[in-house]
Design an enzyme around this catalytic site. Structure first.
Site, PDB file in Angstrom:
ATOM      1  N   TYR A  33       0.829  -1.199   0.000  1.00  0.00           N
ATOM      2  CA  TYR A  33       0.000   0.000   0.000  1.00  0.00           C
ATOM      3  C   TYR A  33       0.864   1.249   0.000  1.00  0.00           C
ATOM      4  O   TYR A  33       2.079   1.176   0.198  1.00  0.00           O
ATOM      5  CB  TYR A  33      -0.935   0.003   1.219  1.00  0.00           C
ATOM      6  N   LYS A 146       6.548  -1.894   1.714  1.00  0.00           N
ATOM      7  CA  LYS A 146       5.383  -1.331   2.409  1.00  0.00           C
ATOM      8  C   LYS A 146       4.214  -2.312   2.302  1.00  0.00           C
ATOM      9  O   LYS A 146       3.246  -2.101   1.573  1.00  0.00           O
ATOM     10  CB  LYS A 146       5.030   0.054   1.842  1.00  0.00           C
ATOM     11  N   GLU A 179      12.290   2.033  13.917  1.00  0.00           N
ATOM     12  CA  GLU A 179      11.394   3.121  13.477  1.00  0.00           C
ATOM     13  C   GLU A 179      10.146   3.073  14.334  1.00  0.00           C
ATOM     14  O   GLU A 179      10.009   2.215  15.213  1.00  0.00           O
ATOM     15  CB  GLU A 179      11.050   2.962  11.992  1.00  0.00           C
ATOM     16  N   LEU A 204      11.159   1.167   6.842  1.00  0.00           N
ATOM     17  CA  LEU A 204      10.594   1.691   5.604  1.00  0.00           C
ATOM     18  C   LEU A 204      11.328   2.994   5.309  1.00  0.00           C
ATOM     19  O   LEU A 204      11.442   3.856   6.190  1.00  0.00           O
ATOM     20  CB  LEU A 204       9.097   1.973   5.796  1.00  0.00           C
TER      21      LEU A 204
HETATM   22  N1  PDD Z   1       3.015   5.110   7.470  1.00  0.00           N
HETATM   23  N2  PDD Z   1       7.642   3.636   8.852  1.00  0.00           N
HETATM   24  C1  PDD Z   1       6.495   2.956   8.835  1.00  0.00           C
HETATM   25  C2  PDD Z   1       6.441   1.611   9.472  1.00  0.00           C
HETATM   26  C3  PDD Z   1       5.344   3.515   8.230  1.00  0.00           C
HETATM   27  O1  PDD Z   1       4.191   2.823   8.195  1.00  0.00           O
HETATM   28  C4  PDD Z   1       5.435   4.811   7.649  1.00  0.00           C
HETATM   29  C5  PDD Z   1       4.260   5.441   6.966  1.00  0.00           C
HETATM   30  C6  PDD Z   1       6.658   5.487   7.705  1.00  0.00           C
HETATM   31  C7  PDD Z   1       6.856   6.843   7.086  1.00  0.00           C
HETATM   32  O2  PDD Z   1       6.834   6.762   5.679  1.00  0.00           O
HETATM   33  P1  PDD Z   1       6.290   7.976   4.794  1.00  0.00           P
HETATM   34  O3  PDD Z   1       7.101   9.162   5.163  1.00  0.00           O
HETATM   35  O4  PDD Z   1       6.526   7.527   3.407  1.00  0.00           O
HETATM   36  O5  PDD Z   1       4.838   8.168   5.131  1.00  0.00           O
HETATM   37  C8  PDD Z   1       7.751   4.867   8.294  1.00  0.00           C
HETATM   38  C9  PDD Z   1       1.821   5.531   6.778  1.00  0.00           C
HETATM   39  C10 PDD Z   1       1.599   7.004   6.848  1.00  0.00           C
HETATM   40  C11 PDD Z   1       0.643   4.713   7.291  1.00  0.00           C
HETATM   41  O6  PDD Z   1       0.812   3.502   7.375  1.00  0.00           O
HETATM   42  O7  PDD Z   1      -0.429   5.263   7.569  1.00  0.00           O
END
Ligand code: PDD
Length: 288
Positions: A33, A146, A179, A204
């Site tokens: 996703y 992801k 993270e 990620l």
């Molecule tokens: N989450 N690490 C994890 C485990 C994440 O699920 C996310 C993003 C990030 C940050 O990635 P980005 O900057 O590309 O949003 C880091 C999204 C927002 C979610 O699952 O809702």
């Protein structure tokens, strides 16, 4: 106004939007996703999000369900049909529907879902800063993909909520933070170094993380990529998290103890302001 979803080529009201009970996303979490923020009706960092979607799909050998141009069009339709001003667009692609059996099914075509919604601004939260807790990192070893397999993240976020915190940071076996359950983690160390973990398979590689890295270059801030231990961040000058939905969010409490004197750090506030300024730049100037 009823919300509209896109499912496999059709725009349908949410309540009528369905996928098969044998969809592999449902049965095996066999899918990926993306969450892209929308601000004033515009997607933030659309291209890198779509590029990462392509990466996640190719790592799992799932075909891209639509050409990138078509996917861009669908995202815009979802923004328009749902009248999204500030919110998110969500894309999910699974390996498709097939009789339940672990190996890749022959002949299944990917399931594509695109949804969107308005969401409340998080400025007040950024002004006060958030609390975080730590939890063991019990996830698999390909967190760079992801994947919709988010059970460990769900449990971590729930543990945070139950502890009165907003985020949970995953801790690896060596005591380093990987993270957050839905964010990347940053700190300004006691020596004034801006630090975030290197993007390997343990995290990620956040799109917001990469944009902030670029911003640091523009602002001539020196950034170091290395693991951060819990004890080090507890003594740090500042800590913050980044993600598509939180942008840059200062952290002021860790496991019940104050961080950065309990107030958002100056650099976190500055990077948030710069990030939003960049996001609000007219898109004609650059197609990001
Ligand atoms: N989450 N690490 C994890 C485990 C994440 O699920 C996310 C993003 C990030 C940050 O990635 P980005 O900057 O590309 O949003 C880091 C999204 C927002 C979610 O699952 O809702």
């Amino acid at each position: 106004m009823s919300r509209i979803a896109y499912v496999n080529g059709r725009y349908v009201p949410h309540r009528q939007a369905t996928v098969s009970i044998e969809d592999r996303g449902l049965q095996f979490a066999d899918g990926v996703y993306e969450v892209t923020a929308v601000r004033s009706g515009q997607l933030i960092d659309e291209t890198p999000h779509l590029e990462r979607l392509k990466y996640s799909l190719s790592e799992l050998r799932i075909a891209m369900p639509l050409a990138l141009g078509a996917l861009r069009f669908v995202q815009r339709e979802i923004i328009a049909r749902n009248r999204i001003a500030d919110g998110i667009v969500y894309i999910q692609v699974t390996r498709g529907a097939a009789r339940r059996d672990h190996p890749f099914p022959a002949g299944a075509s990917p399931t594509l879902i695109v949804t969107g919604r308005n969401s409340k601004p998080n400025a007040a939260q950024a002004d006060s800063g958030i609390a975080v807790i730590t939890v063991p990192d019990i996830r698999w070893q390909r967190c760079d993909i992801k994947s919709v397999g988010l059970l460990a993240n769900v449990l971590a976020k729930q543990a945070a909520r139950e502890a009165g915190a907003w985020e949970a940071w995953f801790i690896d076996r060596e005591g380093y933070i990987t993270e957050g359950s839905s964010t990347n983690v940053w700190m300004v160390s006691q020596d004034g170094e801006l630090v975030t973990r290197q993007a390997d398979h343990s995290i990620l590689n956040g799109i917001t993380r990469r944009t902030i890295q670029r911003l640091c270059g523009d602002l001539q801030l020196r950034l170091v990529e290395r693991p951060i231990s819990v004890s080090e961040i507890a003594q740090a000058r500042e800590a913050f998290v980044t993600s598509a939905t939180s942008f840059v969010m200062p952290v002021v409490k860790l496991n019940g103890h104050e961080l950065s004197d309990g107030v958002p750090g100056a650099l976190a506030r500055r990077l948030r302001a710069e990030y939003l300024r960049l996001a609000d730049r007219p898109k004609a100037a650059s197609r990001r």
